[in-house]
Design an enzyme around this catalytic site. Structure first.
Site, PDB file in Angstrom:
ATOM      1  N   ALA A 295       0.838  -1.199   0.000  1.00  0.00           N
ATOM      2  CA  ALA A 295       0.000   0.000   0.000  1.00  0.00           C
ATOM      3  C   ALA A 295       0.871   1.245   0.000  1.00  0.00           C
ATOM      4  O   ALA A 295       1.842   1.331   0.765  1.00  0.00           O
ATOM      5  CB  ALA A 295      -0.921   0.012   1.216  1.00  0.00           C
ATOM      6  N   CYS A 296       0.550   2.194  -0.867  1.00  0.00           N
ATOM      7  CA  CYS A 296       1.255   3.476  -0.953  1.00  0.00           C
ATOM      8  C   CYS A 296       2.756   3.226  -1.115  1.00  0.00           C
ATOM      9  O   CYS A 296       3.164   2.556  -2.056  1.00  0.00           O
ATOM     10  CB  CYS A 296       0.927   4.324   0.266  1.00  0.00           C
ATOM     11  SG  CYS A 296       1.241   6.085   0.029  1.00  0.00           S
ATOM     12  N   ALA A 297       3.594   3.704  -0.197  1.00  0.00           N
ATOM     13  CA  ALA A 297       5.040   3.482  -0.336  1.00  0.00           C
ATOM     14  C   ALA A 297       5.391   2.012  -0.217  1.00  0.00           C
ATOM     15  O   ALA A 297       6.434   1.575  -0.726  1.00  0.00           O
ATOM     16  CB  ALA A 297       5.791   4.289   0.716  1.00  0.00           C
ATOM     17  N   GLY A 299       3.792  -0.239  -1.795  1.00  0.00           N
ATOM     18  CA  GLY A 299       3.692  -0.702  -3.180  1.00  0.00           C
ATOM     19  C   GLY A 299       4.964  -0.434  -3.953  1.00  0.00           C
ATOM     20  O   GLY A 299       5.422  -1.270  -4.740  1.00  0.00           O
ATOM     21  N   LEU A 324      -1.970  -1.048  -3.824  1.00  0.00           N
ATOM     22  CA  LEU A 324      -3.065  -0.209  -3.336  1.00  0.00           C
ATOM     23  C   LEU A 324      -2.606   1.240  -3.288  1.00  0.00           C
ATOM     24  O   LEU A 324      -1.649   1.571  -2.582  1.00  0.00           O
ATOM     25  CB  LEU A 324      -3.506  -0.670  -1.949  1.00  0.00           C
ATOM     26  CG  LEU A 324      -3.890  -2.149  -1.801  1.00  0.00           C
ATOM     27  CD1 LEU A 324      -4.307  -2.446  -0.368  1.00  0.00           C
ATOM     28  CD2 LEU A 324      -5.002  -2.519  -2.766  1.00  0.00           C
TER      29      LEU A 324
END
Length: 560
Positions: A295-297, A299, A324
Site C-alpha cells: 500500500a502506498c510506499a 507498493g 493499493l
C-alpha cells in the site's frame, strides 16, 4: 452488475498538495512569496484590479439589499445550519463571503500572470479563503446556540482545548482523542503472533479463520509512514479478517518506528527487509512463492523488490502482486509540484539528514492542509467554538498515529519524485541491481481512489502500465484511505473497471463500466486463483525454525 457506463466528467481531484508535497514540505516563505507577487501584480495592473473591485462592490451592494446571488453548495457542511439561508444577518454575511471568493478567483484567472503563478495564487488564496470563512468565528450560529445552551461552558472548554493543542499538538486542532482507542484492545485486535523480528520489522502471522486455506500465503507490506493496522482497524472493516475468513494465509509486516540511529535506512534497506520477511513466510508455510500486497510506499517497495528479484533471476518466488494507491510513475499533472523546485528539494533533504529522520507529524500537517475544511477548520469549530471533544473515528486515530522516516529513505523518495526513475529501464538501482519493471512479469492487481488527493488516480493508472505480466486496474469511488478500507456491505461502495488498458487514463475511463459494491470481492476471486490448492487448515502458528515470539500486535506498533 456491469451495465452502468462510467459517464460524466473524468474525475480529476483538485490536488494542490499531494504525496510529493508531503515529502518536500510546504514552506511558509513560499506562500508569502506568492502573496507578495500577487500584490505586486495587482499594483502593476490597477485597471484590472479596479474592474474586479467594482464588480465586488456592486455584488456587496446587492447583498446588503437582501439579494441571494450565490447558491449554497449542498455538499459544504460548514453552512448546513438553516440560519445561513434564513437569518438576514447570516445570509448577508455568507453571500458577502461567497462574492469575495468568486471575485478573487476571477481576478486570478483573468490576470496576465503566468499559468504557474496563477496556480500558485489559487492555492494560496484557497487556504486564505477557507481560513476567513464566517463559519470559523464565534458568530457561527452553532457556536452561539451552544454558548447559550451550555451557559458559557462551551467557551471555557474550547479555550482549554485551544491551549492544550498549542502546547501539545503543534497548534493544530485534534482530529481524535488519544484515549479514543487502544492498540490491541479496540484496534489491531485480530489474533496472531509475531513469528520473526529484526531491527527493521516484526512479521505477524494471523490465526486462520476458515476450515480450509490456500497453500500460497499473502504477505502485506504497509506504508512506512503509518502503522500497519490500517489493514486491521475495527472488526467490521478489517481487511485482515476478510482475508482470513476466505482461506488466505495472511502475514503482516509491522515496521519499526525509526529514530536518529537509523538515518541510513534507505529504499534498498527496506527491500532487503521485505525479501527476508518473504522468505520467512515461505519457510513457515512450505510454499514456493508468495502473494505480495503493498500500500502506498509499500507498493513502491514491493515493485522494487520484484525488479531486484528479476535481476537475480529469482522472480519465481512471487506469485502475484497487489498495489493499493501506489505510485510507480511519479509524474503529476497538477499545481502541487509548483512549490517543489530544486532549492526546496535540497532543503528538505538537508533538514532530514540533519535531524536523522523526517517526523511523521510534519507530513501530517501537510496532509491536513490538503483538505483544510475537513481536517482543520471542521475541528477548529467543533473543539474550540463548540467546546466539544472530537468524535471517535478509528481511521483518524490511525492517521494520527504516524511514524518517522529515516533520512536516507526520505532522500530516496525525494529523488524518486524528482527523476521518476521507474519509467525507463535501469533508471532505479536497488540493492546493487538495476530495475526494469517491464521485465517483472508477475500478474498484478492495482487499486486507485477516484478522490485521492495523495496519489492521484491517473498517476496510479500510469504506474500500472509500467508493469509487465497480466495487469488489472480498478478505480474505487473513494479517497486515499477509504479506497483501501472498502469492505463488502457498504451501500455507497462502487468502483470503475475496464479490462482493456489504454495508454490514456481518460480514454480508459470513458470506456469503463461502473460496478456496484466493493472491489474486495473482485480481488478475492482474483487472488484465490493465484493462491494454489486448498488444504486443511493448520492452526499452529510459526514453525520450529521460526517459533512464535509474542501475541499480535507485537512491540513495534506501540512505539511512538
Amino acid at each position: 452488475m456491469r451495465d452502468k457506463p462510467a459517464t460524466g466528467v473524468v474525475p480529476s481531484p483538485a490536488v494542490f498538495i499531494n504525496a510529493q508535497s508531503a515529502m518536500t514540505g510546504l514552506r511558509g516563505r513560499d506562500l508569502i512569496s506568492t502573496l507578495r507577487s500577487v500584490a505586486a501584480h495587482g499594483l502593476r495592473n490597477p485597471i484590472h484590479s479596479a474592474r474586479h473591485a467594482l464588480r465586488l462592490g456592486s455584488q456587496l451592494g446587492r447583498v446588503l439589499l437582501g439579494e441571494t446571488l450565490h447558491p449554497i453548495n449542498a455538499q459544504d457542511t460548514r453552512f448546513s445550519d438553516p440560519a445561513w439561508s434564513l437569518n438576514p444577518f447570516y445570509r448577508r454575511s455568507l453571500q458577502a463571503y461567497l462574492s469575495w471568493q468568486k471575485q478573487v478567483k476571477s481576478w486570478i484567472d483573468e490576470s496576465s500572470m503566468s499559468e504557474d503563478d496563477r496556480a500558485r495564487a489559487q492555492f494560496a488564496f484557497s487556504l486564505l479563503n477557507d481560513a476567513v470563512a464566517p463559519s470559523n468565528t464565534l458568530l457561527n450560529p452553532l457556536a452561539v446556540k451552544e454558548l447559550f445552551n451550555s451557559g458559557g461552558q462551551s467557551l471555557v472548554r474550547g479555550l482549554g482545548h485551544l491551549i492544550d493543542d498549542l502546547l501539545h499538538n503543534d497548534g493544530l486542532p485534534r482530529q481524535v482523542s488519544k484515549q479514543a482507542f487502544e492498540i490491541g484492545k479496540t484496534v489491531a485486535t485480530t489474533t496472531g503472533s509475531v513469528v520473526f523480528r529484526n531491527e527493521m520489522l516484526e512479521l505477524i502471522q494471523y490465526r486462520p479463520m476458515s476450515e480450509k486455506q490456500y497453500a500460497k500465503p499473502l504477505l502485506v507490506v504497509p506504508p512506512q509512514i503509518n502503522k500497519y493496522y490500517i489493514f486491521d482497524l475495527s472488526p467490521h472493516n478489517s481487511f485482515v479478517q476478510f482475508a482470513l475468513k476466505n482461506g488466505l494465509q495472511t502475514f503482516m509486516i509491522s515496521w519499526r518506528n525509526p529514530d536518529v540511529r537509523h538515518r541510513e535506512w534507505g529504499l534498498s534497506t527496506y527491500v532487503e527487509a521485505v525479501e527476508e520477511a518473504m522468505n520467512v513466510c515461505r519457510s513457515i508455510t512450505g510454499a514456493r512463492d508468495v502473494n505480495l500486497m503493498g500500500a502506498c510506499a509499500g507498493g513502491l517497495t514491493i515493485a522494487a523488490l520484484q525488479g531486484h528479484l528479476q535481476a537475480k533471476r529469482q522472480l519465481r518466488r512471487v506469485s502475484s502482486a497487489t498495489y493499493l494507491v501506489s505510485l510507480l510513475d511519479s509524474q503529476f499533472d497538477t499545481p502541487a509540484t509548483l512549490f517543489a523546485d530544486e532549492q526546496t528539494l535540497e532543503a528538505a533533504k538537508r533538514r532530514s539528514y540533519q535531524r536523522g529522520v523526517l517526523d511523521g507529524r510534519d507530513m501530517a500537517k501537510v496532509f491536513a492542509w490538503m483538505r483544510p475544511n475537513d481536517l482543520i477548520w471542521n475541528y477548529f469549530v467543533n473543539n474550540y467554538l463548540l467546546g466539544k471533544v472530537p468524535p471517535p473515528f478509528d481511521i483518524l486515530y490511525w492517521n494520527n498515529d504516524s511514524t518517522r522516516l529515516p533520512a536516507a529513505f526520505h532522500g530516496d523518495l525525494l529523488d524518486f519524485f524528482k527523476h521518476n526513475p521507474l519509467t525507463h529501464p535501469g533508471g532505479l538501482e536497488v540493492c546493487g541491481t538495476p530495475i526494469d519493471l517491464q521485465k517483472v512479469t508477475v500478474d498484478s492487481f492495482s487499486v486507485a481512489g477516484m478522490n485521492d488527493h495523495i496519489t492521484p488516480w491517473d498517476a496510479v493508472y500510469r504506474s500500472t502500465l509500467l508493469l509487465g505480466g497480466e495487469r488489472r486496474f480498478v478505480l474505487s469511488n473513494s479517497g486515499h484511505v477509504q479506497s483501501i478500507l472498502n469492505p463488502p456491505g457498504n451501500p455507497k461502495a462502487n468502483y470503475v473497471e475496464n479490462g482493456k488498458l489504454s495508454g490514456d487514463p481518460r480514454a480508459w475511463y470513458y470506456d469503463a463500466k461502473k460496478v456496484d459494491g466493493s472491489w474486495w470481492t473482485q480481488w478475492l476471486e482474483w487472488i484465490q486463483q493465484r493462491s494454489g490448492a486448498q488444504r486443511e487448515t493448520q492452526m499452529t502458528l510459526g514453525s520450529p525454525d521460526y517459533p512464535t515470539m509474542e501475541a499480535a500486535p507485537g512491540t513495534y506498533v506501540r512505539v511512538r
